[in-house]
Design an enzyme around this catalytic site. Structure first.
Site, PDB file in Angstrom:
ATOM      1  N   ARG A   1       0.878  -1.184   0.000  1.00 41.42           N
ATOM      2  CA  ARG A   1       0.000   0.000   0.000  1.00 41.42           C
ATOM      3  C   ARG A   1       0.903   1.218   0.000  1.00 41.42           C
ATOM      4  NH1 ARG A   1      -5.471   1.394   3.316  1.00 41.42           N
ATOM      5  NH2 ARG A   1      -6.158  -0.174   1.819  1.00 41.42           N
TER       6      ARG A   1
ATOM      7  N   HIS B   1      -7.268   0.597  -6.597  1.00 43.55           N
ATOM      8  CA  HIS B   1      -7.477  -0.230  -5.400  1.00 43.55           C
ATOM      9  C   HIS B   1      -8.180  -1.529  -5.843  1.00 43.55           C
ATOM     10  CE1 HIS B   1      -7.831  -1.367  -1.339  1.00 43.55           C
ATOM     11  NE2 HIS B   1      -8.777  -0.575  -0.911  1.00 43.55           N
TER      12      HIS B   1
ATOM     13  N   GLN C   1     -10.196  -4.064  -3.473  1.00 47.01           N
ATOM     14  CA  GLN C   1     -11.532  -3.653  -3.039  1.00 47.01           C
ATOM     15  C   GLN C   1     -12.584  -4.077  -4.065  1.00 47.01           C
ATOM     16  OE1 GLN C   1     -12.421  -1.840  -0.036  1.00 47.01           O
ATOM     17  NE2 GLN C   1     -14.425  -2.581  -0.687  1.00 47.01           N
TER      18      GLN C   1
ATOM     19  N   ASP D   1     -17.201   7.129  -2.187  1.00 43.82           N
ATOM     20  CA  ASP D   1     -15.980   7.005  -1.369  1.00 43.82           C
ATOM     21  C   ASP D   1     -15.707   8.391  -0.789  1.00 43.82           C
ATOM     22  OD1 ASP D   1     -13.573   6.124  -0.258  1.00 43.82           O
ATOM     23  OD2 ASP D   1     -12.471   6.156  -2.162  1.00 43.82           O
TER      24      ASP D   1
ATOM     25  N   CYS E   1     -16.376   1.634   0.184  1.00 43.32           N
ATOM     26  CA  CYS E   1     -15.242   0.791   0.591  1.00 43.32           C
ATOM     27  C   CYS E   1     -14.904   0.951   2.068  1.00 43.32           C
ATOM     28  CB  CYS E   1     -14.033   1.077  -0.288  1.00 43.32           C
ATOM     29  SG  CYS E   1     -13.377   2.748  -0.130  1.00 43.32           S
TER      30      CYS E   1
ATOM     31  N   ARG F   1     -13.756  -8.554   1.929  1.00 46.12           N
ATOM     32  CA  ARG F   1     -12.330  -8.275   1.688  1.00 46.12           C
ATOM     33  C   ARG F   1     -11.509  -9.495   2.056  1.00 46.12           C
ATOM     34  NH1 ARG F   1     -10.546  -3.186   1.432  1.00 46.12           N
ATOM     35  NH2 ARG F   1      -8.788  -4.263   0.480  1.00 46.12           N
TER      36      ARG F   1
END
Ligand code: CP
Ligand code: NVA
Length: 297
Positions: A101, A128, A131, A216, A256, A284
């Site tokens: 990340r 991402h 996700q 988001d 998310c 996830r």
């Protein structure tokens, strides 16, 4: 043999991405079916905060009898300037897979270019993809195939939005994006997907008759200094029950997480039946387990 990486949804054949999601659905009901990963180690390099992604990877490895180790820039030589290429060469001689990340997507590409083992994007400024595995799993579990369906993205043209653009082609759905001017996704990515992705500045237009509404945060990690400016630019982009009423009657809502109630989403909507954010978060773990199984075998 070329090492597979998962830096975006487009790195693996689409059929394999669909299979990973199917496998995640299977592993959720039958966790014991997961392949044994004993003696395998997943390296996690996180230069930004995380709750879901980190825990999902660590729990997935634990449940498959493997191990994981967590590194940050502060507790490794990365923060003291050791080149990414050197870190990649050294770590990939010891661990079996690396999830990273970080900020610049190019840093992931540089790491992957020098890695002997698969590299997973655990979130970059641009994408991402992990996700999206969970989001697609969640939609399919609640509504069946997403192929041919319509999805609305409301808000920032950020890493999540850009991953939805990739998902539209991999999973075969239409995507209506509504973003404030100057906060739209990458123009080349939009142009490459113009057959199924549209862009406007109208949330009401974007959600009309869709099967799924997604949003988001307005300021992603690393954008904290521009938050005040963003609060003004995004003021008309809050997803509420009233906005959801313009979508299909059985439309789902996803985020998310972490969510900022009273900014991009109302507190009331998060708690409605249409909101599947807690399933989405749980998935996830199942989907990252299926991804690890795919990459480690
Ligand atoms: N959605 C997501 O990636 O959450 P974390 O930042 O907690 O990992
Ligand atoms: N767009 C958000 C997602 C967090 C999971 C960020 O990058 O901070």
């Amino acid at each position: 043999m070329r090492v597979p990486h998962f830096l975006t949804l487009l790195d693996l054949p689409s059929s394999d991405v669909l299979e990973i999601v199917s496998r995640a659905i299977e592993l959720k009901t039958n966790p014991a079916a997961a392949n044994n990963q004993s003696r395998k180690t997943l390296g996690l390099i996180f230069e930004k905060s995380s709750t879901r992604t980190r825990v999902a990877f660590e729990v997935a490895m634990t449940q498959m009898n493997g191990a994981s180790l967590f590194l940050t820039s502060d507790n490794s030589q990365i923060g003291r300037g050791e080149p990414i290429e050197d870190t990649a060469r050294v770590l990939s001689r010891m661990v079996d897979c690396v999830a990273i990340r970080t900020f610049a997507h190019n840093d992931l590409e540089r790491f992957a270019a020098y890695s002997r083992v698969p590299v997973i994007n655990a979130l970059s400024n641009d994408f991402h993809p992990c996700q999206l595995l969970a989001d697609m799993q969640t939609f399919i579990e609640h509504r069946g195939s997403i192929s041919g369906k319509r999805v609305a993205w409301i808000g920032d043209g950020n890493n999540m939005c850009q991953s939805y653009i990739n998902a539209a082609s991999v999973f075969d759905f239409e995507l209506n994006i509504a973003s404030p001017a100057n906060f739209s996704p990458d123009s080349d990515l939009l142009a490459a997907n113009s057959d199924r992705v549209s862009l406007s500045t109208s949330p009401r237009q974007a959600v009309a008759d869709v099967d799924l509404v997604v949003t988001d945060v307005w300021a992603s990690m690393g954008q904290e200094s521009t938050k005040a400016k963003r609060l003004i630019a995004f003021a008309d982009f809050e997803v509420s029950g009233e906005l959801m009423s313009l979508a299909k009657a059985d439309a789902l809502f996803m985020h998310c997480l972490p969510a900022h109630r009273g900014e991009e989403v109302t507190a009331e909507l998060l708690d409605r039946d249409a909101s599947v954010v807690w399933d989405e978060a749980e998935n996830r773990m199942h989907s990252q387990k299926a991804l690890l199984e795919y990459l480690l075998n």
